[in-house]
Design an enzyme around this catalytic site. Structure first.
Site, PDB file in Angstrom:
ATOM      1  N   LYS A  34      27.209   0.238   8.908  1.00 28.02           N
ATOM      2  CA  LYS A  34      27.097   1.559   9.532  1.00 28.02           C
ATOM      3  C   LYS A  34      26.853   1.439  11.033  1.00 28.02           C
ATOM      4  O   LYS A  34      27.388   2.210  11.832  1.00 28.02           O
ATOM      5  CB  LYS A  34      25.973   2.379   8.858  1.00 28.02           C
ATOM      6  CG  LYS A  34      26.276   2.707   7.405  1.00 28.02           C
ATOM      7  CD  LYS A  34      27.540   3.474   7.270  1.00 28.02           C
ATOM      8  CE  LYS A  34      28.204   3.514   5.927  1.00 28.02           C
ATOM      9  NZ  LYS A  34      27.562   3.946   4.740  1.00 28.02           N
ATOM     10  N   HIS A  44      33.903   7.458   8.013  1.00 23.61           N
ATOM     11  CA  HIS A  44      33.183   7.146   6.765  1.00 23.61           C
ATOM     12  C   HIS A  44      34.106   7.492   5.588  1.00 23.61           C
ATOM     13  O   HIS A  44      33.881   8.462   4.874  1.00 23.61           O
ATOM     14  CB  HIS A  44      31.893   7.973   6.731  1.00 23.61           C
ATOM     15  CG  HIS A  44      30.903   7.548   5.691  1.00 23.61           C
ATOM     16  ND1 HIS A  44      29.851   8.346   5.293  1.00 23.61           N
ATOM     17  CD2 HIS A  44      30.777   6.402   4.970  1.00 23.61           C
ATOM     18  CE1 HIS A  44      29.131   7.723   4.376  1.00 23.61           C
ATOM     19  NE2 HIS A  44      29.679   6.547   4.154  1.00 23.61           N
ATOM     20  N   CYS A  81      28.302  10.209  -2.655  1.00 21.04           N
ATOM     21  CA  CYS A  81      29.054  11.380  -3.119  1.00 21.04           C
ATOM     22  C   CYS A  81      30.414  11.005  -3.688  1.00 21.04           C
ATOM     23  O   CYS A  81      31.302  11.854  -3.793  1.00 21.04           O
ATOM     24  CB  CYS A  81      29.201  12.407  -1.999  1.00 21.04           C
ATOM     25  SG  CYS A  81      27.646  13.200  -1.575  1.00 21.04           S
ATOM     26  N   ASP A 136      34.381   2.593   1.789  1.00 15.00           N
ATOM     27  CA  ASP A 136      33.306   3.214   2.591  1.00 15.00           C
ATOM     28  C   ASP A 136      33.715   3.524   4.028  1.00 15.00           C
ATOM     29  O   ASP A 136      33.304   4.539   4.569  1.00 15.00           O
ATOM     30  CB  ASP A 136      32.079   2.290   2.602  1.00 15.00           C
ATOM     31  CG  ASP A 136      30.791   3.009   3.015  1.00 15.00           C
ATOM     32  OD1 ASP A 136      30.503   4.080   2.452  1.00 15.00           O
ATOM     33  OD2 ASP A 136      30.088   2.506   3.909  1.00 15.00           O
TER      34      ASP A 136
HETATM   35  P1  GTP Z   1      27.863   5.338  -0.401  1.00 14.19           P
HETATM   36  O1  GTP Z   1      28.071   3.918  -0.781  1.00 14.19           O
HETATM   37  O2  GTP Z   1      26.426   5.712  -0.278  1.00 14.19           O
HETATM   38  O3  GTP Z   1      28.611   5.730   0.827  1.00 14.19           O
HETATM   39  O4  GTP Z   1      28.331   6.229  -1.675  1.00 14.19           O
HETATM   40  P2  GTP Z   1      29.753   6.632  -2.278  1.00 14.19           P
HETATM   41  O5  GTP Z   1      30.298   7.808  -1.559  1.00 14.19           O
HETATM   42  O6  GTP Z   1      30.632   5.436  -2.382  1.00 14.19           O
HETATM   43  O7  GTP Z   1      29.369   7.156  -3.749  1.00 14.19           O
HETATM   44  P3  GTP Z   1      29.638   6.525  -5.198  1.00 14.19           P
HETATM   45  O8  GTP Z   1      31.086   6.455  -5.538  1.00 14.19           O
HETATM   46  O9  GTP Z   1      28.864   5.273  -5.317  1.00 14.19           O
HETATM   47  O10 GTP Z   1      28.993   7.649  -6.131  1.00 14.19           O
HETATM   48  C1  GTP Z   1      27.641   8.050  -5.989  1.00 14.19           C
HETATM   49  C2  GTP Z   1      27.170   8.781  -7.220  1.00 14.19           C
HETATM   50  O11 GTP Z   1      28.018   9.907  -7.485  1.00 14.19           O
HETATM   51  C3  GTP Z   1      27.192   7.914  -8.468  1.00 14.19           C
HETATM   52  O12 GTP Z   1      26.004   8.137  -9.201  1.00 14.19           O
HETATM   53  C4  GTP Z   1      28.387   8.414  -9.221  1.00 14.19           C
HETATM   54  O13 GTP Z   1      28.240   8.227 -10.611  1.00 14.19           O
HETATM   55  C5  GTP Z   1      28.487   9.885  -8.825  1.00 14.19           C
HETATM   56  N1  GTP Z   1      29.896  10.368  -8.849  1.00 14.19           N
HETATM   57  C6  GTP Z   1      30.963   9.754  -8.268  1.00 14.19           C
HETATM   58  N2  GTP Z   1      32.119  10.423  -8.524  1.00 14.19           N
HETATM   59  C7  GTP Z   1      31.777  11.502  -9.280  1.00 14.19           C
HETATM   60  C8  GTP Z   1      32.520  12.587  -9.874  1.00 14.19           C
HETATM   61  O14 GTP Z   1      33.740  12.694  -9.739  1.00 14.19           O
HETATM   62  N3  GTP Z   1      31.785  13.513 -10.556  1.00 14.19           N
HETATM   63  C9  GTP Z   1      30.436  13.413 -10.707  1.00 14.19           C
HETATM   64  N4  GTP Z   1      29.812  14.372 -11.403  1.00 14.19           N
HETATM   65  N5  GTP Z   1      29.698  12.396 -10.176  1.00 14.19           N
HETATM   66  C10 GTP Z   1      30.347  11.463  -9.477  1.00 14.19           C
HETATM   67  C1  SPV Z   2      25.673   4.883   2.880  1.00 17.58           C
HETATM   68  O1  SPV Z   2      24.492   5.261   2.885  1.00 17.58           O
HETATM   69  O2  SPV Z   2      26.625   5.639   3.228  1.00 17.58           O
HETATM   70  C2  SPV Z   2      26.003   3.529   2.424  1.00 17.58           C
HETATM   71  C3  SPV Z   2      24.900   2.609   2.159  1.00 17.58           C
HETATM   72  O3  SPV Z   2      27.176   3.189   2.313  1.00 17.58           O
HETATM   73  S1  SPV Z   2      24.239   1.944   3.602  1.00 17.58           S
HETATM   74  O4  SPV Z   2      24.914   0.659   3.873  1.00 17.58           O
HETATM   75  O5  SPV Z   2      22.824   1.723   3.373  1.00 17.58           O
HETATM   76  O6  SPV Z   2      24.481   2.816   4.718  1.00 17.58           O
HETATM   77 MN    MN Z   3      28.602   4.940   2.819  1.00 18.52          MN
END
Ligand code: GTP
Ligand code: SPV
Ligand code: MN
Length: 588
Positions: free
Chosen positions: A206, A226, A250, A275
């Site tokens: 980040k 992002h 999300c 990401d």
């Molecule tokens: P960062 O690594 O923090 O940037 O997160 P990210 O945007 O990659 O999110 P990630 O795909 O890891 O999902 C985060 C949470 O959202 C997890 O607990 C998933 O299970 C949930 N999630 C992801 N996609 C969906 C979806 O389509 N529907 C629902 N209800 N939950 C979802």
């Molecule tokens: C986020 O928070 O959007 C992540 C995890 O992908 S971190 O590397 O802690 O920022």
């Molecule tokens: Mn992220």
């Protein structure tokens, strides 16, 4: 290791400041990595997992006060305060160097300093940027070896005279009071102290690939976002590339690795990134994207054979798990992994855990921390794209914004133009998650999912988006999605995960001009019958609700105006005009 004088003189200065007992260059070799793993296992910094079930995998537990990004301790130290803007904390660079130098003074005495040269982006790519991170943490080194292209390869990339992002990291004593994550965009420098967690400490991610890179992108005419990047292959073998910006936790990793439902035989999703995306205009007038990272730092809870098997399989070997639960057979567990809740485990705090310890009212009583993560090499992903290392990246046909919103935002809609897309991204709202310290579930505006990551003034950032639109002869179409709409009982109305393929299909068809849509006040909404729900247990009334302009949209406008009023006169007129146009359409 290098003759680059800029590297050597900076290193010399930082060594004099932090006073480590020893300086160790990370070369990227397996032998050195294995020696570091051994050393960290011996001190208890990491623990080797069951070698039969999780070969090459380790568990690490952070301090209990160091489990997420700390936005209130993150600063943009631009020379002029007004250049940091209303979405960032600011400190004066000169004063910050002085203040933090006192904290860094002798901070590595009794410890070793590791010098980690790394590339963000594929080697020899026009996108590639080199950074060097100095750190006192083996855990950070091992993560950087997965998340970036690190070692000799990076020194070769900068050569004898090249520039690099100067990244200084000291875990020190993890004091909350003296925790600082500081960025000096004009100096291409990052100083992080007193955190050893993820985004605070893996400075390529980040800090460099978004905060510093967004600033460089504005100066140099490209974009750091992002965003995940995926390629969707249809049964004819044609691949459409899509990038999507959702706030932390999300759904980026999940969408990037989507497995199409049975209904979609012959379709396949390939992962380019989960990401971060760096985007440039290509010779063909399209927008091309690379993923600057080499690994995934993914959210563990909720990751299962059902929701995201590709992530699970990526993380079965050569992976570092942070703050997950440890089962008695030295395998890992987290909430949502499977139905086999362990009768006994060691929780993320390192304490004995049994299921009765979990108290719904306190999410921190779970076995794994809600922001527990896996660090896994992207090349192990079963659906990694064959373009993953392509120096020129992949051409983007659609960009998608999305938030976590229980109400208002429909399942999907398309914007009318690039500038309308910029406006929709700018006014995105999402409920906060465990990825950053602070309250969870609070709705906040999060422009382009970049609120915590824009390295300069948010108004200038939007102006940069508007300007980029004028330089892309063949720009991607821009969409907005929301997987998280809830009904009266708080249940998700849309099944999500693999079923999101149905929405991607509509997006791709819109890009190719193969499906009509309804012109509404907020944008093009799908005709209900054009979202394929065959094989889904969802009724027409629910789909109609998911795809309509809710009455609550009118209440959005004042909130958007209020948000824009904080922009200190730097809101681009094009974006303000879009808000006026939305209001006029809603009132018609
Ligand atoms: P960062 O690594 O923090 O940037 O997160 P990210 O945007 O990659 O999110 P990630 O795909 O890891 O999902 C985060 C949470 O959202 C997890 O607990 C998933 O299970 C949930 N999630 C992801 N996609 C969906 C979806 O389509 N529907 C629902 N209800 N939950 C979802
Ligand atoms: C986020 O928070 O959007 C992540 C995890 O992908 S971190 O590397 O802690 O920022
Ligand atoms: Mn992220």
């Amino acid at each position: 290791m290098t003759n680059n004088k800029k590297v050597l003189s900076w290193l010399d200065e930082m060594v004099k400041l932090t006073k480590p007992d020893e300086v160790i260059w990370i070369d990227g070799s397996d032998a050195q990595k294995e020696a570091l793993e051994k050393e960290a296992c011996a001190t208890g910094e990491i623990k080797a997992l069951n070698p039969d079930k999780f070969p090459g995998c380790f568990l690490h537990r952070t301090a209990q006060n160091d489990v997420a990004r700390v936005e209130n301790k993150t600063f943009i130290c631009s020379r002029r305060k007004e250049d940091a803007g209303p979405t960032n904390n600011w400190m004066d660079p000169k004063e910050t160097y002085e203040k933090l130098s006192k904290l860094y003074d002798g901070a590595m005495t009794g410890k070793k300093m590791y010098v980690v040269p790394f590339i963000m982006g594929p080697a020899k790519s026009p996108f590639a940027k080199v950074g060097i991170e100095l750190t006192d943490s083996i855990y950070v080194v091992l993560n950087m070896l997965i998340m970036t292209r690190a070692g000799k390869i990076a020194l070769e990339e900068i050569g004898d005279d090249g520039d690099f992002t100067k990244c200084l990291h000291a875990s020190k004593d993890l004091s909350d009071e003296d925790k600082y994550i500081c960025h000096f965009p004009e100096d291409n420098t990052i100083w992080s102290i007193n955190s050893a967690y993820g985004g605070n400490a893996l400075l390529g991610k980040k800090c460099m690939a978004l905060r510093i890179a967004s600033y460089l992108g504005k100066e140099e005419g490209w974009m750091a976002e992002h965003m995940l990047i995926l390629g969707l292959q249809d049964p004819k073998g044609e691949i459409t590339y899509i990038s999507a910006a959702f706030p932390s936790a999300c759904g980026k990793t999940n969408l990037a690795m989507l497995i199409p439902p049975a209904e979609y035989a012959g379709y396949k999703v390939f992962t380019v990134g989960d990401d971060i995306a760096w985007l440039r205009v290509g010779d063909d007038g399209r927008l091309w994207a690379v993923n600057p990272e080499a690994g995934f730092f993914g959210v563990a809870p909720g990751t299962s054979e059902k929701t995201n098997p590709n992530a699970l399989h990526t993380a079965m070997s050569n992976t570092i798990f942070t703050n997950v639960g440890l089962k008695d057979d030295d395998t890992v567990w987290w909430e949502g992994l499977d139905k086999d809740v362990p009768e006994h485990a060691i929780d993320w705090k390192g304490e004995e855990w049994t299921p009765d310890k979990f108290n719904k009212e306190d999410k921190l009583t779970s076995c794994a921390h809600p922001n527990s993560r896996f660090t896994a090499p992207a090349r192990q992903c079963p659906c990694v794209s064959d373009q993953f290392d392509a120096p020129q990246g992949v051409p983007i046909s659609a960009m998608v914004f999305g938030g976590r919103r229980a109400t208002t935002a429909p399942l999907v809609y398309q914007t009318y133009s690039w500038n309308h897309g910029v406006f929709v991204g700018a006014t995105m709202a999402s409920e906060t998650t465990a990825a950053a310290r602070g309250a969870v579930g609070v709705l906040r505006r999060d422009p382009m999912a970049m609120k915590p990551f824009i390295g300069y003034h948010v108004g200038d950032y939007l102006a940069h988006w508007v300007k980029m639109g004028k330089t892309i002869p063949n720009p991607p179409k821009i969409f907005h999605v929301n997987w998280f709409r809830q009904d009266e009982n708080g249940n998700f109305m849309w099944p999500g995960f693999g079923e999101n393929m149905r929405v991607l299909e509509w997006i791709v068809k819109r890009c190719k001009g193969e499906v009509d849509a309804r012109e509404t006040a907020i944008g093009y909404l799908p005709n209900v019958e054009d979202i394929n729900v065959n094989g889904l247990d969802i009724d027409k009334a629910t789909m109609e609700r998911l795809l309509r302009v809710e009455e609550t949209w009118k209440e959005e406008v004042p909130g958007m105006r209020e948000f824009f009023s904080t922009f200190e006169g730097r809101l681009p007129k094009e974006v303000e005009d879009e808000l006026d146009a939305l209001e006029a359409r809603l009132n018609k």
